[in-house]
Scaffold this motif. Structure first.
Motif, PDB file in Angstrom:
ATOM      1  N   ARG A  77       0.813  -1.213   0.000  1.00 12.20           N
ATOM      2  CA  ARG A  77       0.000   0.000   0.000  1.00 12.20           C
ATOM      3  C   ARG A  77       0.853   1.272   0.000  1.00 12.20           C
ATOM      4  NH1 ARG A  77      -5.002   1.335   0.025  1.00 12.20           N
ATOM      5  NH2 ARG A  77      -5.726   3.248   0.997  1.00 12.20           N
ATOM      6  N   TYR A  78       2.024   1.225   0.609  1.00 10.62           N
ATOM      7  CA  TYR A  78       2.846   2.447   0.651  1.00 10.62           C
ATOM      8  C   TYR A  78       3.470   2.769  -0.705  1.00 10.62           C
ATOM      9  CZ  TYR A  78       7.223  -0.289   0.891  1.00 10.62           C
ATOM     10  OH  TYR A  78       8.273  -1.122   0.616  1.00 10.62           O
ATOM     11  N   LEU A  79       3.321   1.851  -1.686  1.00  7.71           N
ATOM     12  CA  LEU A  79       3.747   2.126  -3.061  1.00  7.71           C
ATOM     13  C   LEU A  79       2.535   2.175  -3.992  1.00  7.71           C
ATOM     14  CD1 LEU A  79       6.935  -0.143  -3.373  1.00  7.71           C
ATOM     15  CD2 LEU A  79       6.844   2.324  -2.972  1.00  7.71           C
ATOM     16  N   ARG A  80       1.397   2.568  -3.471  1.00 10.33           N
ATOM     17  CA  ARG A  80       0.155   2.520  -4.253  1.00 10.33           C
ATOM     18  C   ARG A  80       0.132   3.498  -5.419  1.00 10.33           C
ATOM     19  NH1 ARG A  80      -1.006   4.395   0.827  1.00 10.33           N
ATOM     20  NH2 ARG A  80      -1.847   6.493   1.098  1.00 10.33           N
ATOM     21  N   PHE A  81       1.087   4.387  -5.493  1.00  8.48           N
ATOM     22  CA  PHE A  81       1.159   5.321  -6.626  1.00  8.48           C
ATOM     23  C   PHE A  81       1.841   4.695  -7.839  1.00  8.48           C
ATOM     24  CE2 PHE A  81       4.724   5.929  -3.753  1.00  8.48           C
ATOM     25  CZ  PHE A  81       5.821   5.831  -4.589  1.00  8.48           C
ATOM     26  N   VAL A  82       2.476   3.544  -7.679  1.00  9.39           N
ATOM     27  CA  VAL A  82       3.199   2.893  -8.779  1.00  9.39           C
ATOM     28  C   VAL A  82       2.206   2.330  -9.793  1.00  9.39           C
ATOM     29  CG1 VAL A  82       4.720   0.963  -9.383  1.00  9.39           C
ATOM     30  CG2 VAL A  82       5.205   2.360  -7.357  1.00  9.39           C
ATOM     31  N   ARG A  83       2.502   2.521 -11.070  1.00 13.59           N
ATOM     32  CA  ARG A  83       1.694   1.954 -12.151  1.00 13.59           C
ATOM     33  C   ARG A  83       2.569   0.983 -12.943  1.00 13.59           C
ATOM     34  NH1 ARG A  83      -1.385   3.671  -9.387  1.00 13.59           N
ATOM     35  NH2 ARG A  83      -3.053   5.189  -9.665  1.00 13.59           N
ATOM     36  N   GLY A  84       1.942   0.079 -13.667  1.00 17.65           N
ATOM     37  CA  GLY A  84       2.758  -0.806 -14.480  1.00 17.65           C
ATOM     38  C   GLY A  84       2.086  -2.112 -14.823  1.00 17.65           C
ATOM     39  N   VAL A  85       2.904  -3.028 -15.318  1.00 15.95           N
ATOM     40  CA  VAL A  85       2.444  -4.329 -15.801  1.00 15.95           C
ATOM     41  C   VAL A  85       3.358  -5.400 -15.224  1.00 15.95           C
ATOM     42  CG1 VAL A  85       2.252  -5.797 -17.845  1.00 15.95           C
ATOM     43  CG2 VAL A  85       1.500  -3.423 -17.952  1.00 15.95           C
ATOM     44  N   ILE A  86       2.761  -6.493 -14.772  1.00 16.32           N
ATOM     45  CA  ILE A  86       3.513  -7.683 -14.402  1.00 16.32           C
ATOM     46  C   ILE A  86       2.923  -8.857 -15.169  1.00 16.32           C
ATOM     47  CG2 ILE A  86       4.029  -9.311 -12.537  1.00 16.32           C
ATOM     48  CD1 ILE A  86       4.284  -6.963 -10.656  1.00 16.32           C
ATOM     49  N   ASP A  87       3.778  -9.577 -15.868  1.00 15.38           N
ATOM     50  CA  ASP A  87       3.357 -10.691 -16.728  1.00 15.38           C
ATOM     51  C   ASP A  87       4.083 -11.952 -16.250  1.00 15.38           C
ATOM     52  OD1 ASP A  87       2.615 -12.435 -18.722  1.00 15.38           O
ATOM     53  OD2 ASP A  87       2.947 -11.013 -20.353  1.00 15.38           O
ATOM     54  N   SER A  88       3.321 -12.921 -15.741  1.00 12.09           N
ATOM     55  CA  SER A  88       3.911 -14.129 -15.166  1.00 12.09           C
ATOM     56  C   SER A  88       3.690 -15.337 -16.067  1.00 12.09           C
ATOM     57  CB  SER A  88       3.301 -14.409 -13.786  1.00 12.09           C
ATOM     58  OG  SER A  88       3.695 -15.677 -13.299  1.00 12.09           O
ATOM     59  N   GLN A 135       4.602  11.516   1.762  1.00 12.01           N
ATOM     60  CA  GLN A 135       3.801  11.088   2.903  1.00 12.01           C
ATOM     61  C   GLN A 135       3.369   9.633   2.763  1.00 12.01           C
ATOM     62  OE1 GLN A 135       0.908  13.739   4.704  1.00 12.01           O
ATOM     63  NE2 GLN A 135       1.548  15.398   3.338  1.00 12.01           N
ATOM     64  N   VAL A 136       3.212   9.160   1.538  1.00 13.14           N
ATOM     65  CA  VAL A 136       2.862   7.748   1.327  1.00 13.14           C
ATOM     66  C   VAL A 136       4.060   6.862   1.656  1.00 13.14           C
ATOM     67  CG1 VAL A 136       2.038   6.064  -0.351  1.00 13.14           C
ATOM     68  CG2 VAL A 136       1.207   8.415  -0.450  1.00 13.14           C
ATOM     69  N   LEU A 137       5.243   7.269   1.213  1.00  9.67           N
ATOM     70  CA  LEU A 137       6.441   6.487   1.498  1.00  9.67           C
ATOM     71  C   LEU A 137       6.707   6.394   2.999  1.00  9.67           C
ATOM     72  CD1 LEU A 137       8.892   7.695  -1.299  1.00  9.67           C
ATOM     73  CD2 LEU A 137       8.023   5.381  -0.984  1.00  9.67           C
ATOM     74  N   LYS A 138       6.277   7.408   3.760  1.00 13.95           N
ATOM     75  CA  LYS A 138       6.476   7.375   5.211  1.00 13.95           C
ATOM     76  C   LYS A 138       5.687   6.249   5.878  1.00 13.95           C
ATOM     77  CE  LYS A 138       7.723  12.219   6.064  1.00 13.95           C
ATOM     78  NZ  LYS A 138       7.324  13.484   6.708  1.00 13.95           N
ATOM     79  N   GLU A 139       4.710   5.693   5.167  1.00 14.24           N
ATOM     80  CA  GLU A 139       3.974   4.556   5.705  1.00 14.24           C
ATOM     81  C   GLU A 139       4.798   3.271   5.619  1.00 14.24           C
ATOM     82  OE1 GLU A 139       0.384   4.268   3.482  1.00 14.24           O
ATOM     83  OE2 GLU A 139      -0.260   6.320   3.896  1.00 14.24           O
ATOM     84  N   GLY A 140       5.866   3.302   4.816  1.00 13.67           N
ATOM     85  CA  GLY A 140       6.629   2.102   4.516  1.00 13.67           C
ATOM     86  C   GLY A 140       7.250   1.387   5.697  1.00 13.67           C
ATOM     87  N   PRO A 141       7.986   2.067   6.590  1.00 13.32           N
ATOM     88  CA  PRO A 141       8.627   1.350   7.697  1.00 13.32           C
ATOM     89  C   PRO A 141       7.651   0.567   8.560  1.00 13.32           C
ATOM     90  CG  PRO A 141       9.603   3.525   7.466  1.00 13.32           C
ATOM     91  CD  PRO A 141       8.429   3.481   6.525  1.00 13.32           C
ATOM     92  N   GLY A 142       6.415   1.037   8.671  1.00 14.16           N
ATOM     93  CA  GLY A 142       5.422   0.316   9.459  1.00 14.16           C
ATOM     94  C   GLY A 142       4.788  -0.844   8.730  1.00 14.16           C
ATOM     95  N   GLU A 143       4.838  -0.827   7.404  1.00 13.80           N
ATOM     96  CA  GLU A 143       4.195  -1.874   6.608  1.00 13.80           C
ATOM     97  C   GLU A 143       5.171  -2.916   6.089  1.00 13.80           C
ATOM     98  OE1 GLU A 143       1.983  -0.193   3.420  1.00 13.80           O
ATOM     99  OE2 GLU A 143       0.770   1.107   4.688  1.00 13.80           O
ATOM    100  N   ASP A 144       6.415  -2.541   5.913  1.00 14.14           N
ATOM    101  CA  ASP A 144       7.384  -3.411   5.248  1.00 14.14           C
ATOM    102  C   ASP A 144       8.661  -3.485   6.079  1.00 14.14           C
ATOM    103  OD1 ASP A 144       8.906  -4.868   3.495  1.00 14.14           O
ATOM    104  OD2 ASP A 144       8.715  -3.486   1.803  1.00 14.14           O
ATOM    105  N   TYR A 145       8.640  -4.347   7.096  1.00 12.45           N
ATOM    106  CA  TYR A 145       9.779  -4.429   8.006  1.00 12.45           C
ATOM    107  C   TYR A 145      11.036  -4.880   7.279  1.00 12.45           C
ATOM    108  CZ  TYR A 145      12.579  -5.663  12.085  1.00 12.45           C
ATOM    109  OH  TYR A 145      13.582  -5.747  13.019  1.00 12.45           O
TER     110      TYR A 145
END
Length: 638
Positions: free
Chosen positions: A322-333, A386-396
């Motif tokens: 969620r702290y990278l929710r601004f990222v757009r793109g494609v993932i092809d598996s 401010q979104v990236l600041k959510e990162g340390p709490g979400e992604d240890y």
């Protein structure tokens, strides 16, 4: 019921009427975008059909080859864009075309500035791409039938952009959607195959489906007439599957605009192919600006998920935290099943591996920008900090790497711009300094002028000034950085003996103050009663008479206020009142003999300390009366 009886005329929403008025008045200078938006919508419709057909192959109706067609008629002065994708039912046409049911429309209208160049990027971002048709057309017709419905469930929608539209049920053998634009006067330049070809090549070359243009071929000889035939204009290959060295920047940018509906180019991107036990391709973008609904808790986010080039879903949030929710793109598996669902995505080892790899690529891209292109990274931080600041709490697991990307305001720059990294702070730490000092508050002004900073400014020790609402969450999940603990200057006792001039902090000086003011401290504590935990001599203050401090591990006063504003039932904490023995007000208190006067002064000091840290008084009226009374007494004694 007859077909004719099912025809009705409906009105647009108020916001849509405003939007159409802007379109009709040619707000946007780049008229070519109407074709980009219609082809993009057609591509999405084909992707949705391919996905739904994974569980119901009958939706293809013996026509599995998906394609998009563009044709023009100079005599009728029309441009037609059609697809054989999922199509729409009558109710879907009303919901998705006749009205705009999304809250973004009102936000779209508020964001418009009247500057064509600045406003153009909004057209796709707010999901109003279909209405760009009215930039060049004075009447638009739409013919559609949803895959899986019988031919008598076809729909004909029509509007002149004048505030209402008509809709009727028709017979339509072909599934999918056909949009006919009746061009307004002065737009005949669009009725040229080379102009249309150049637009398609520029904006839609990356589309993974064939885009066919109805072109005119010259006569082979004098006895034959010119002929018309369908010609594929775009490459129709998934761009992300091609080698990076074969892809131009403008192709990357065109794909970004297609998947994000953003008019602006992306700020940066990372394209990677992973092979081995797990095979997938990721193409991830950083936008130039934050979307309007970045802080909407109900907003869907994520990247487009493909499995072996087959579109699966638009917003696979399981692939991006969620702290990278601004990222757009494609993932092809290549390793996921074609019929994978959102429920399966939530507990899937392959998805966990792809997510971890994608996060590292995005953080690596941001780290490269911060190191090699700091000005560009500053743009990222201003939009998404401010979104990236959510990162340390979400992604240890990535906490240290995220911490290196954080930027703050500080007493070093003394400006509200957040440009100071934790690494910058460490490089400027004073000799003997063992902690990273910070202060949280409701605004930059309140923390900048806080009395808690006085001794730090005097000793030249830098303090981070944190005024974003997310900062309390951040510091609670980031206890240290590169071995240095983060310490609030408004909590606990301070040990600054190792920093700067020690003359004012020798133990004997402190003991002298404690002995000298012992009686005053006790009298102030008695006067304030249950409002404070204790009253003590301060080592923080140089100019102010008093400040409030909480225990080392207690909740900060700022966090208490935030929780109460959010409706949480937070028990009132009892702070320490620290007084400055060198301040004239405190010296005057030492000689006060009238207990009522001392009680008024003690309460005034407490209230002022509470206001200085951004708190609110429970009884502002009493504070004003007490202040006026004391001022009057001082005036009369002169």
């Amino acid at each position: 019921m007859t077909v004719e009886a099912q025809k009705e005329t409906l009105g647009f929403q108020a916001e849509v009427k405003q939007l159409l008025k802007l379109m009709i008045n040619a707000l946007y200078s780049n008229k070519d975008i109407f074709l980009r938006e219609l082809i993009s919508n057609a591509s999405d419709a084909c992707d949705k059909l391919r996905f739904e057909a994974l569980t119901d192959s009958g939706l293809f109706e013996d026509q599995a080859e998906l394609q998009i067609k563009v044709q023009f008629d100079k005599t009728a002065r029309t441009i037609t864009v059609s697809d054989n994708g999922i199509g729409m039912s009558r109710q879907e046409v009303i919901e998705l075309i006749g009205t705009i049911a999304h809250s973004g429309t009102r936000e779209f209208m508020q964001r418009l500035t009247g500057d064509q160049a600045q406003d153009a990027h909004l057209i796709g971002q707010f999901g109003v791409g279909f209405y760009s048709s009215f930039i060049v057309a004075d009447r638009v017709e739409l013919f559609t039938r949803r895959a899986g419905l019988s031919p008598e469930h076809g729909v004909h929608w029509e509007s002149a952009g004048d505030g209402e539209f008509s809709i009727e049920t028709i017979e339509r053998a072909q599934r999918g959607t056909e949009i006919v634009l009746h061009l307004r006067e002065g737009e005949d330049e669009m009725l040229d195959q080379w102009r249309l070809r150049s637009i398609i090549t520029r904006y839609s070359d990356h589309i993974g489906l064939p885009v066919l243009l109805d072109v005119e071929r010259p006569a082979k000889d004098d006895d034959s007439a010119p002929t018309r035939e369908w010609e594929q204009v775009n490459k129709a290959s998934a761009l992300w599957t091609r080698p990076r060295q074969d892809i131009k920047d403008d192709e990357y940018q065109a794909l970004y605009k297609h998947i994000s509906h953003d008019f602006e180019d992306p700020l940066a991107w990372t394209h990677n192919r992973v092979e081995g036990n797990l095979e997938y391709i990721s193409l991830l973008y950083i936008p130039q600006r934050a979307p309007f609904d970045l802080w909407d808790p109900n907003r869907r986010y994520g990247v487009k998920l493909y499995v072996r080039r087959v579109f699966i879903m638009d917003d696979a949030e399981q692939l991006i935290p969620r702290y990278l929710r601004f990222v757009r793109g494609v993932i092809d598996s290549n390793d996921l099943p074609l019929n994978i669902s959102r429920e399966i995505l939530q507990n899937n080892r392959i998805i966990d591996s792809i997510r971890a790899g994608s996060v590292k690529k995005v953080l690596g891209l941001l780290d490269d920008l911060a190191t090699k292109q700091p000005e560009k990274y500053l743009t990222v931080w201003q939009q998404f900090g401010q979104v990236l600041k959510e990162g340390p709490g979400e992604d240890y697991a990535n906490r240290e790497q995220i911490a290196r990307l954080l930027r703050f305001a500080s007493t070093h720059t003394d400006s509200p711009e957040q440009t100071v990294s934790l690494s910058d702070y460490l490089s400027r730490m004073a000799e003997g300094q063992e902690a990273i000092y910070y202060l949280t508050g409701d605004s930059f002004a309140s923390v900048r002028h806080s009395p808690h900073l006085e001794i730090f400014r005097k000793k030249g020790v830098e303090v981070l000034l944190l005024s974003d609402r997310v900062d309390e969450w951040l510091v609670s999940h980031l206890p240290e950085f590169e071995g240095k603990p983060l310490h609030s200057v408004a909590k606990g006792s301070l040990d600054l003996d190792k920093l700067g001039d020690k003359a004012d902090s020798e133990p004997e000086v402190q003991k002298q103050h404690d002995d000298e003011y012992q009686d005053v401290l006790a009298r102030i504590k008695t006067a304030l009663g249950e409002q404070v935990q204790d009253v003590r001599i301060s080592r923080r203050l140089t100019d102010s008479p008093a400040c409030l401090v909480v225990d080392e591990h207690a909740m900060s006063a700022h966090l208490e206020r935030l929780l109460r504003e959010a409706g949480q039932n937070v028990p009132m904490s009892k702070p320490y009142l620290e007084i400055n023995p060198d301040h004239s007000l405190i010296r005057q208190l030492k000689t006060a003999t009238d207990e009522t006067e001392l009680q008024n002064w003690a309460q005034l000091l407490f209230d002022q300390a509470l206001l200085a840290e951004g708190g609110q008084l429970e009884d502002p009226g009493s504070y004003v009366r007490r202040l006026n009374d004391l001022l009057l007494r001082l005036t009369l004694t002169r």
